[in-house]
Design an enzyme around this catalytic site. Structure first.
Site, mmCIF file in Angstrom:
data_model
loop_
_atom_site.group_PDB
_atom_site.id
_atom_site.type_symbol
_atom_site.label_atom_id
_atom_site.label_comp_id
_atom_site.label_asym_id
_atom_site.label_seq_id
_atom_site.Cartn_x
_atom_site.Cartn_y
_atom_site.Cartn_z
ATOM 1 C CD GLN A 71 -2.985 -0.968 2.341
ATOM 2 O OE1 GLN A 71 -3.169 -1.971 3.017
ATOM 3 N NE2 GLN A 71 -3.613 0.179 2.585
ATOM 4 N NE ARG A 76 -13.482 0.723 3.452
ATOM 5 C CZ ARG A 76 -14.142 0.259 2.414
ATOM 6 N NH1 ARG A 76 -14.577 -0.963 2.406
ATOM 7 N NH2 ARG A 76 -14.388 1.017 1.382
ATOM 8 C CB CYS A 77 -9.820 2.457 11.013
ATOM 9 S SG CYS A 77 -9.206 3.233 12.507
ATOM 10 C CD GLU A 112 -9.488 5.274 6.605
ATOM 11 O OE1 GLU A 112 -8.429 4.663 6.666
ATOM 12 O OE2 GLU A 112 -9.664 6.382 7.123
HETATM 13 N N1 PCD Z 1 -13.602 9.806 -3.580
HETATM 14 C C1 PCD Z 1 -14.428 10.655 -4.316
HETATM 15 N N2 PCD Z 1 -14.794 11.877 -3.784
HETATM 16 C C2 PCD Z 1 -14.386 12.224 -2.549
HETATM 17 C C3 PCD Z 1 -13.576 11.360 -1.792
HETATM 18 C C4 PCD Z 1 -13.197 10.159 -2.351
HETATM 19 O O1 PCD Z 1 -14.834 10.311 -5.427
HETATM 20 N N3 PCD Z 1 -14.743 13.391 -2.017
HETATM 21 C C5 PCD Z 1 -13.166 8.521 -4.169
HETATM 22 C C6 PCD Z 1 -11.643 8.582 -4.368
HETATM 23 O O2 PCD Z 1 -11.247 9.184 -5.461
HETATM 24 C C7 PCD Z 1 -11.251 7.125 -4.251
HETATM 25 C C8 PCD Z 1 -12.250 6.609 -3.261
HETATM 26 O O3 PCD Z 1 -13.395 7.480 -3.300
HETATM 27 O O4 PCD Z 1 -11.431 6.503 -5.475
HETATM 28 C C9 PCD Z 1 -11.659 6.532 -1.815
HETATM 29 O O5 PCD Z 1 -11.044 7.747 -1.547
HETATM 30 P P1 PCD Z 1 -10.333 8.101 -0.158
HETATM 31 O O6 PCD Z 1 -11.331 8.172 0.932
HETATM 32 O O7 PCD Z 1 -9.465 9.270 -0.391
HETATM 33 O O8 PCD Z 1 -9.445 6.844 0.199
HETATM 34 P P2 PCD Z 1 -8.145 6.283 -0.516
HETATM 35 O O9 PCD Z 1 -6.951 6.848 0.179
HETATM 36 O O10 PCD Z 1 -8.285 6.413 -1.942
HETATM 37 O O11 PCD Z 1 -8.273 4.773 -0.193
HETATM 38 C C10 PCD Z 1 -7.948 4.258 1.098
HETATM 39 C C11 PCD Z 1 -9.184 3.663 1.718
HETATM 40 C C12 PCD Z 1 -8.769 2.816 2.882
HETATM 41 S S1 PCD Z 1 -7.775 3.468 4.023
HETATM 42 C C13 PCD Z 1 -9.230 1.555 3.031
HETATM 43 S S2 PCD Z 1 -8.741 0.639 4.325
HETATM 44 C C14 PCD Z 1 -10.189 0.904 2.058
HETATM 45 C C15 PCD Z 1 -10.908 2.009 1.261
HETATM 46 O O12 PCD Z 1 -9.883 2.857 0.746
HETATM 47 N N4 PCD Z 1 -9.472 0.008 1.215
HETATM 48 C C16 PCD Z 1 -10.073 -0.382 0.036
HETATM 49 N N5 PCD Z 1 -11.648 1.452 0.182
HETATM 50 C C17 PCD Z 1 -11.185 0.339 -0.477
HETATM 51 N N6 PCD Z 1 -11.812 -0.077 -1.584
HETATM 52 C C18 PCD Z 1 -11.362 -1.156 -2.224
HETATM 53 N N7 PCD Z 1 -12.031 -1.565 -3.342
HETATM 54 N N8 PCD Z 1 -10.296 -1.871 -1.789
HETATM 55 C C19 PCD Z 1 -9.627 -1.494 -0.683
HETATM 56 O O13 PCD Z 1 -8.578 -2.179 -0.281
HETATM 57 MO MO1 PCD Z 1 -6.845 1.679 5.293
HETATM 58 O O14 PCD Z 1 -6.031 2.755 6.445
HETATM 59 O O15 PCD Z 1 -5.672 1.056 4.334
HETATM 60 O O16 PCD Z 1 -6.953 0.402 6.512
#
Ligand code: PCD
Length: 795
Positions: A228, A375-376, A749
């Site tokens: 990432q 996702r935070c 997120e």
């Molecule tokens: N957007 C729009 N408008 C606005 C804002 C935003 O349209 N106002 C869109 C953009 O461009 C991109 C999306 O929506 O396409 C998202 O964005 P953002 O909020 O800025 O974010 P990014 O930096 O791009 O990405 C990151 C995130 C995170 S952190 C996570 S866990 C998850 C989510 O992303 N991962 C994933 N989502 C998703 N989806 C998918 N399909 N796969 C994945 O793996 Mo961490 O801290 O890493 O735990």
């Protein structure tokens, strides 16, 4: 001249700019099976690596004997810590400056830890070889519970740290302890609740893997890996291995989901790269599902106590929290280095609260390291869960409508920029509008009425209504306060408009499914008036892309998105002089019209030209004294983070005979400022809500007393399927970020952050009249059934 797109004004000029639901460009290859993931990378003479993992959670290694594995015909090498030691690669730094074994040197610290590596001509042989490596273990007592780990007689896990005699990892605090204690001492009402945010595992469809490919001819190491954050990973590879950074190329090709799991560096990556360097042949390592769940970065595992002090009519005076965090065997949290508890400070949420205090103790345990931002944005999920649950606890104590308690305490639109009592600077918000919209969409009052009717009629199915009005903080930097391993958290874009008027954009972030190849092209289309189809976005290759800090913490739009807008404007500035030249007008007489996407001569709109038409001029007919070419780079250090928010309303039915919970309605209103692609946002919300449902209802990495992972595969670690996911009703409000060049905030997120408390609040709400104040996640039917029995509601 141009402040960028304004809310509601940017939509639909038809070229695929801001606000248009452009179909995802990348889907062509994904849905026709032409994606290119790490496991698709094949090289002539490529070898395969399989890791030998410890069956024990805590054990000293007495001996490793690889001779039986080496005796297999296709096995090329068996590597142990001793072999890596020679190259200084036996250990590696974690992102939080701890030292983790690449292959266990002396003592195993969690089940599934990497002990040895077998390199063979094919994957089957590597696996056979791994089974033949004989390891002699002296098994030690494990401790997998954070509280138990902090007891005096607990076995010491980190005896590799000099002088370490306990399992204490770190302490952290924020806010004003004394003022908060005073507020609590004098408050008319106080409530408290304990809640565990259980250990979760981000579960991307694609597990982690790498292909190390050292080319002795060029003396260059190429590593294809599921990353990432390819640039920072290259810097760390260079620092640890001593190979000069320009002799390393990291490629993160298509990535099948990241979710924070692919931010850390794992031993498998290092082994594949090191083995290729030593053997001078490409080496592939791809882990299996159970290896992914059992050994790579876990998430959450915060055991929290929450307290609120309030007036009798529901005005919140102070919040206090104390957390016991389980960090596993190493401090390998993936987050900005100056924030040992991530952005947990934001636990005062969407509310204007004068005083707050938070404290945290983290422990080492015999479990995989992690605490990744699944996702935070670095522990915001935990913070939001705490405050949104506590507001419900307070509302129930005061017998007030939880929507009313929220309204009473919201930070008001005119208070922004708002400084929170723990020192966070919120950019913009309009919380009440979002809540009102969500309540209306959910038909809130009618459901409250129906809930009362069912209780009076003693019906078999209880109704519960849960609300969460969350605020996120995404888009790290600024560089002055946020860094990863010392590198400041900026991001970048490099835009080149070619002579025929088509463009290539390279960005420092790396998509894992979010649709960046579409949305970043839309930003350029908006800014340069070009057609989105004429713009290609590239990312994930350190040889060609500008340096960036990667995609996590919803930072791509706030940071790299800003860089893309600024770089586009630089291109436009240069294009202006060419436009003047082409239009035979003075530069001062030429203006840019965002709607039509053209330069034109002031007072003579018919004399106009597009950037596509100008491009040739930059190469073939440039004004005297101008540099040829039409390109620009921007490295963007954001002045602040962005604060997306939303209100979710969840309505559940609970069967008093079985404990089964059914979703009756699921409403999500999100505000991410100006929206680039509404369809992609909708997809982001759906995916994140599904993960929120998994969190609240199903998922938990569990251990037995011997340190065995009992929730370490998809038979036991339950992900939600289409069967468990209801119809979602989504809505939005638009409150632009005042400091972002296109007014956008992150959104990816928000749904995972906002939904678990709404779901738990709904389940609690269904049983609150019988005195239930909390139900721990995951709220599996047996957990709910127990609660029904204890509260006398079971039938
Ligand atoms: N957007 C729009 N408008 C606005 C804002 C935003 O349209 N106002 C869109 C953009 O461009 C991109 C999306 O929506 O396409 C998202 O964005 P953002 O909020 O800025 O974010 P990014 O930096 O791009 O990405 C990151 C995130 C995170 S952190 C996570 S866990 C998850 C989510 O992303 N991962 C994933 N989502 C998703 N989806 C998918 N399909 N796969 C994945 O793996 Mo961490 O801290 O890493 O735990």
């Amino acid at each position: 001249e141009d402040d960028g797109p304004q809310p509601e004004k940017h939509c639909g000029h038809g070229r695929g700019g801001m606000g248009e639901s452009v179909s995802r460009k990348e889907d062509q290859r994904f849905i026709t099976g032409r994606g290119n993931y790490v496991d698709d990378v094949k090289r002539p003479g490529m070898l395969h690596c399989e890791l030998v993992r410890s069956p024990h959670a805590h054990a000293r290694i007495e001996d490793i004997d690889g001779s039986r594995a080496m005796a297999l015909e296709s096995v090329v090498a068996v590597l142990t810590a001793d072999d890596l030691l020679e190259y200084g690669l036996a250990t590696m730094p974690t992102l939080m400056d701890d030292t983790q074994d690449v292959l266990v040197n002396d003592k195993v610290k969690f089940q599934s830890q990497e002990v040895a590596a077998v390199i063979a001509e094919d994957r089957y042989a590597a696996k056979d070889g791994a089974e033949k490596v004989e390891v002699e273990y002296d098994v030690l007592d494990p401790v997998v519970d954070a509280a138990a780990a902090l007891e005096d007689d607990a076995p010491v896990i980190r005896d590799d740290i000099e002088g370490k005699e306990d399992n204490h990892c770190l302490d952290w605090e924020t806010g004003d302890e004394e003022a908060t204690a005073d507020a609590f001492a004098n408050a008319p009402v106080t409530v408290e609740e304990e809640m565990l945010y259980q250990r979760l595992h981000p579960a991307p469809i694609e597990t982690c893997g790498a292909v190390g490919d050292y080319d002795p001819g060029k003396d260059k190491l190429t590593v294809h890996m599921t990353s990432q954050a390819p640039h920072i990973h290259r810097t760390l590879f260079a620092q640890v291995s001593g190979i000069p950074e320009h002799k390393i190329r990291i490629v993160s090709p298509d990535v099948g989901g990241g979710f924070g799991n692919k931010v850390p560096i794992y031993p498998g990556y290092v082994v594949a790269a090191a083995a290729s360097y030593v053997l001078e042949q490409p080496v592939k390592w791809v882990e299996e599902r159970s290896e992914n769940i059992q050994s790579t970065g876990f998430a959450r595992d915060y055991d929290m106590k929450g307290e609120i002090a309030a007036t009798e009519d529901g005005e919140i005076l102070a919040v206090r929290t104390d957390v016991l965090a389980d960090h596993g065997a190493y401090n390998a949290v993936a987050q900005p280095s100056k924030f040992p508890a991530g952005f947990f400070n934001i636990f005062t949420g969407s509310y204007d609260i004068d005083t707050a205090y938070g404290s945290l103790t983290a422990a080492y345990t015999n479990s995989a390291p992690g605490g990744v931002a699944y996702r935070c944005s670095f522990r915001v999920t935990e913070a939001v869960y705490l405050i949104e649950r506590m507001v419900k606890v307070l509302a129930d104590e005061l017998e007030m409508d939880p929507a009313e308690v929220r309204r009473k305490n919201f930070i008001q639109p005119e208070q922004f920029p708002y400084e929170s009592p723990t020192g966070w600077n919120y950019d913009s918000g309009d919380y009440e509008t979002a809540l009102d919209k969500a309540l209306e969409m959910a038909d809130y009052e009618a459901y409250r009425e129906e809930q009362r009717r069912r209780i009076e009629a003693d019906e078999k199915k209880l109704l519960g209504i849960g609300i969460s009005s969350f605020t996120e903080v995404v888009g790290a930097g600024p560089g002055k306060s946020c860094d990863i391993a010392g590198v400041e958290m900026f991001d970048s874009a490099d835009i080149r408009v070619h002579p025929t008027g088509k463009a290539t954009v390279r960005v420092g972030v790396q998509t894992q499914g979010q649709g960046h190849e579409t949305t970043f092209a839309q930003i350029v289309a908006e800014e340069l008036g070009m057609d989105v189809e004429d713009i290609t976005v590239e990312h994930g290759d350190t040889d060609t892309d500008p340096y960036g800090l990667g995609t996590y913490g919803s930072r791509s739009t706030p940071v790299a998105g800003a860089a893309t807008a600024v770089a586009s404007r630089k291109v436009r500035d240069k294009a202006k002089s060419i436009a003047a030249n082409e239009l035979e007008a003075a530069e001062d007489d030429v203006t840019w019209d965002r709607e039509s996407g053209e330069f034109h001569v002031v007072g003579a709109p018919e004399r106009s030209i597009t950037i596509t038409e100008i491009a040739a001029g930059a190469y073939m007919n440039k004004p005297a004294g101008e540099e040829p070419g039409l390109e620009a780079v921007n490295y963007y250090d954001p002045p602040e983070m962005t604060y997306p928010f939303g209100s979710y309303v969840v309505i559940v039915e609970i069967d008093r005979e079985t404990g089964e919970v059914d979703f009756e309605k699921f409403v999500a209103v999100d505000d991410c400022g100006n929206r680039i692609n509404p369809m992609i946002i909708e997809g982001q919300i759906h995916g994140g809500l599904a993960q929120g449902i998994g969190t609240a209802m199903l998922e938990h990495v569990t251990f037995d007393d011997n340190g065995n992972v009992t929730g370490g595969d998809f038979m036991n670690y339950l992900l939600p399927t289409a069967m468990e996911i209801p119809e979602f009703e989504t809505g939005h409000t638009v409150t632009p970020s005042p400091h972002h060049p296109i007014g956008a905030k992150g959104v990816g997120e928000s749904p995972t952050v906002g939904s678990p408390p709404a779901i738990v609040n709904a389940v609690v709400d269904a049983m609150a009249h019988a005195g239930v104040s909390h139900v721990e996640m995951p709220m599996t039917p047996d957990v709910v059934w127990e609660t029904l029995k204890e509260s006398g509601l079971a039938q």
